[in-house]
Design a protein around this motif. Sequence first.
Motif, short mmCIF file in Angstrom:
data_model
loop_
_atom_site.label_atom_id
_atom_site.label_comp_id
_atom_site.label_asym_id
_atom_site.label_seq_id
_atom_site.Cartn_x
_atom_site.Cartn_y
_atom_site.Cartn_z
N SER A 17 30.30 107.72 65.10
CA SER A 17 30.42 106.82 63.94
C SER A 17 31.45 107.32 62.94
CB SER A 17 29.05 106.58 63.29
OG SER A 17 28.51 107.80 62.87
N ALA A 18 31.82 108.59 63.03
CA ALA A 18 32.92 109.11 62.20
C ALA A 18 34.27 108.89 62.90
CB ALA A 18 32.70 110.59 61.91
N GLY A 19 34.26 108.15 64.02
CA GLY A 19 35.51 107.85 64.71
C GLY A 19 36.02 108.97 65.59
N ARG A 20 35.17 109.95 65.82
CA ARG A 20 35.60 111.11 66.60
C ARG A 20 35.24 110.93 68.07
NH1 ARG A 20 33.36 114.60 63.06
NH2 ARG A 20 35.17 114.67 61.69
N ARG A 21 36.08 111.45 68.96
CA ARG A 21 35.72 111.48 70.37
C ARG A 21 34.80 112.67 70.62
NH1 ARG A 21 41.69 111.30 73.01
NH2 ARG A 21 42.58 109.74 71.61
N VAL A 22 33.99 112.55 71.65
CA VAL A 22 33.07 113.63 71.99
C VAL A 22 33.27 113.99 73.46
CG1 VAL A 22 30.65 114.38 72.13
CG2 VAL A 22 31.37 112.79 70.31
N VAL A 23 33.45 115.30 73.73
CA VAL A 23 33.55 115.74 75.12
C VAL A 23 32.34 116.58 75.49
CG1 VAL A 23 34.97 117.78 74.51
CG2 VAL A 23 35.00 116.91 76.87
N LEU A 24 31.75 116.29 76.63
CA LEU A 24 30.73 117.17 77.20
C LEU A 24 31.43 118.10 78.16
CD1 LEU A 24 27.53 117.69 77.73
CD2 LEU A 24 28.13 116.73 79.95
N GLY B 295 35.64 126.87 80.89
CA GLY B 295 34.91 125.99 79.98
C GLY B 295 35.02 126.44 78.53
N ALA B 296 34.86 127.75 78.31
CA ALA B 296 34.86 128.26 76.94
C ALA B 296 36.23 128.10 76.28
CB ALA B 296 34.43 129.73 76.94
N SER B 297 37.30 128.40 77.00
CA SER B 297 38.62 128.26 76.37
C SER B 297 38.97 126.79 76.20
CB SER B 297 39.69 129.02 77.15
OG SER B 297 39.90 128.42 78.39
N SER B 298 38.60 125.95 77.18
CA SER B 298 38.86 124.52 77.04
C SER B 298 38.17 123.96 75.79
CB SER B 298 38.38 123.76 78.27
OG SER B 298 39.09 124.18 79.42
N PHE C 273 39.89 121.60 72.96
CA PHE C 273 39.37 120.27 72.61
C PHE C 273 39.04 120.20 71.10
CE2 PHE C 273 38.41 119.48 77.21
CZ PHE C 273 39.02 118.25 77.31
N LEU C 274 38.48 121.25 70.57
CA LEU C 274 38.19 121.27 69.13
C LEU C 274 39.50 121.18 68.34
CD1 LEU C 274 35.37 123.96 69.30
CD2 LEU C 274 35.07 121.63 68.40
N ASP C 275 40.52 121.91 68.79
CA ASP C 275 41.84 121.85 68.13
C ASP C 275 42.44 120.45 68.21
OD1 ASP C 275 41.63 124.52 67.57
OD2 ASP C 275 43.01 125.19 69.15
N SER C 276 42.07 119.70 69.27
CA SER C 276 42.61 118.35 69.45
C SER C 276 41.76 117.28 68.75
CB SER C 276 42.68 118.01 70.95
OG SER C 276 43.40 119.00 71.65
N GLY D 297 50.77 134.81 76.09
CA GLY D 297 49.34 134.54 75.92
C GLY D 297 48.98 133.07 75.96
N VAL D 298 49.92 132.23 76.41
CA VAL D 298 49.59 130.80 76.57
C VAL D 298 48.54 130.69 77.68
CG1 VAL D 298 50.48 128.51 77.22
CG2 VAL D 298 51.91 130.09 75.88
N GLU D 299 47.58 129.80 77.49
CA GLU D 299 46.53 129.62 78.49
C GLU D 299 46.68 128.25 79.16
OE1 GLU D 299 42.75 132.12 76.99
OE2 GLU D 299 43.18 130.36 75.76
N ILE D 300 46.39 128.20 80.45
CA ILE D 300 46.53 126.96 81.21
C ILE D 300 45.61 125.87 80.66
CG2 ILE D 300 44.83 127.59 82.99
CD1 ILE D 300 48.10 125.92 83.93
N GLU D 301 44.49 126.26 80.06
CA GLU D 301 43.56 125.27 79.52
C GLU D 301 44.19 124.46 78.39
OE1 GLU D 301 42.71 128.46 80.08
OE2 GLU D 301 41.37 128.17 81.80
N GLU D 302 45.14 125.04 77.67
CA GLU D 302 45.83 124.29 76.62
C GLU D 302 46.57 123.11 77.25
OE1 GLU D 302 48.41 126.70 74.22
OE2 GLU D 302 49.10 124.99 73.01
N ARG D 303 47.20 123.36 78.41
CA ARG D 303 47.94 122.31 79.11
C ARG D 303 46.99 121.26 79.69
NH1 ARG D 303 52.84 125.30 80.43
NH2 ARG D 303 53.25 126.24 78.41
#
Lengths: 361, 361
Positions: free
Chosen positions: A84-91, A118-121, A125-128, A338-344
């Motif tokens: 309801s705050a317009g945010r997407r939610v990822v499980l 999972g933890a780095s992703s 996702f939070l950053d996005s 130190g770039v992580e593949i999960e960022e991509r």
Amino acid sequence: MWNANLSCIPCGSDCGTNVAEVFGFVSSGRFQIEGPKYRQNHMASVENPASPTAEGRLAQEFAVPSHVEAERVRMAEFAERHGSAGRRVVLITSGGTKVPLESRTVRFLDNFSSGRRGASSAEYFLDSGYAVIFLHRHRSLYPYTRLYSGVNLLDTLQMEGEGSSGQVVVDQVALPNIRAVLKRYRAVKEAGLLLPVEFSTLSEYLHLLKAAAQALSSIGPKAMFYLAAAVSDFYIPASEMPEHKIQSSNGPLQISMKMVPKMLSPLVKDWAPQAFVISFKLETDATILLERARRALDTYRHQAVVANVLDTRRGYVVVVTSDTQAELALTEEDSHKGVEIEERIVGNLSAAHSNFIAQQG
Amino acid sequence: MWNANLSCIPCGSDCGTNVAEVFGFVSSGRFQIEGPKYRQNHMASVENPASPTAEGRLAQEFAVPSHVEAERVRMAEFAERHGSAGRRVVLITSGGTKVPLESRTVRFLDNFSSGRRGASSAEYFLDSGYAVIFLHRHRSLYPYTRLYSGVNLLDTLQMEGEGSSGQVVVDQVALPNIRAVLKRYRAVKEAGLLLPVEFSTLSEYLHLLKAAAQALSSIGPKAMFYLAAAVSDFYIPASEMPEHKIQSSNGPLQISMKMVPKMLSPLVKDWAPQAFVISFKLETDATILLERARRALDTYRHQAVVANVLDTRRGYVVVVTSDTQAELALTEEDSHKGVEIEERIVGNLSAAHSNFIAQQG
């Protein structure tokens, strides 16, 4: 690691039938479990050859853990608040599942997974801008703290003052970047953007996944499922399990395990039909990887498979959709920085999720 | 937890023969590993019915990990340094072993064990004047840090100052008793009294145990073996293992596992015949516990078995020797005060070790 077998290895349409025909048992030498329940189940399958659905098998064969309903309510409130705050939610599902071999469990089958993917992703996702439900194996890696998982806490602390009073201070060389990480962790926590939910056993995982899907159904296409957990393909039904520790004095061990029902099927079709669903496919043999990923997409009709190979998973994945195939790779320079593949991966999928939402609207 | 199956479940004299007759394989539906090696081994056992020794099987069936020799040297130096300072040395094994089901391992069999028994016992042995070699499963509980294992590090830290500079300070309410614990941890570390050695797989464990026994042989009866690790009784030989991840699309899984050779036998007889050796026996069924403990003592002729039941293991154990049986139990008041059963176990065994040394001298 990072292998949602549950979602990735298609069983083919005959799977339910196979499974109904073969019931798991454990035997150690002379000891073999083929009691009345075995025969009863087996005969039932002969009398009624129709394959039970994955959802039906979940209800019949996996006891519901007592805390599932409370967790469903927590997840539903979380999804509603952010939706309801317009945010997407990822499980995000993360870590391996424990499959007991005995009712009073001493031994269990496990899947290799530290939970790093999972933890780095979750952090990206939070950053996005996503809110994150983090459904993870107890004691697997956790967002932000994962950065210090290899460090002994007591090696990073220094005492000031004498005796029992005085401060205990962090050595910021031993915990690099700790101020920035701590600041980000606090901000996420205070904004209520990260909801941790824990599982240990396969049974807990399966029921919590269903509860999560129900909880997220209220926000429609704004929900993403990012099924990175390493879920067992095989288990022993409670009715076929020995109660006590299997005795080695009975001789070598014979284990017969049933196939775990593929939950991706009811997830996509019934529980969260509007959601954006991503499964993971981990193989050790690169030559069969893409074919398996495509077969999973054909079978379950979800949005994408993240395909990866055990040895190269930290630097290379392929995001496979019904009509595209995107290779994501880190260069040596990326790794050095130190770039992580999960960022991509998260960048690719959150863009695809935007398109998906736009198309639904 | 805390179950050295390797030392606790006697195989009986016919065990080697049983094992030689049945070779492990994994099959998933149509896929079954019964290649030339299987037949070769199987036929060999028919042609030569003599049971191989546990030590022979260790050498033949479990590849030696590359770091074992370096670890043996470290342990030998440690034992020699402390032995010549008149100190006793205890080897504590702790945590469960990982048994791979595939060469490129995605799945494995594990034994329930957090490593709490081993980690807390290490602290009490250090308090009793021992030097400790702590042979533990990677990421299992560790002495002193185990006290904070349930806590998220980032929830215990507070920032002082602004931006990227300033101290990060521990919240001493979140980490109770941290100053005293940190002081003790530092003192032990600075005195070089605790040598950590890690394993993950069963194979690593078995070879490191042998290396430890060799390393400790120089100090004779001053060495204690406190075998609290939860060691698998069953495994799949490398020659019988599929290379790649087992595919669930091949149908239900059949696993046949061989019995792990009982290392307590060569440990007591050949590797460290002068040492004081304690094994652990964990059962879920209390009615068979003491009989199994006695049978282990009869078979291996070591000094004591610590017998415990899964459900009550934190408050009650029985220390069984060839002619005594000591029940150690915590009262409700003890538990309330935070007394740990390991303090009693270590007290009992270090006194028995003193008598043992006196008798040898």
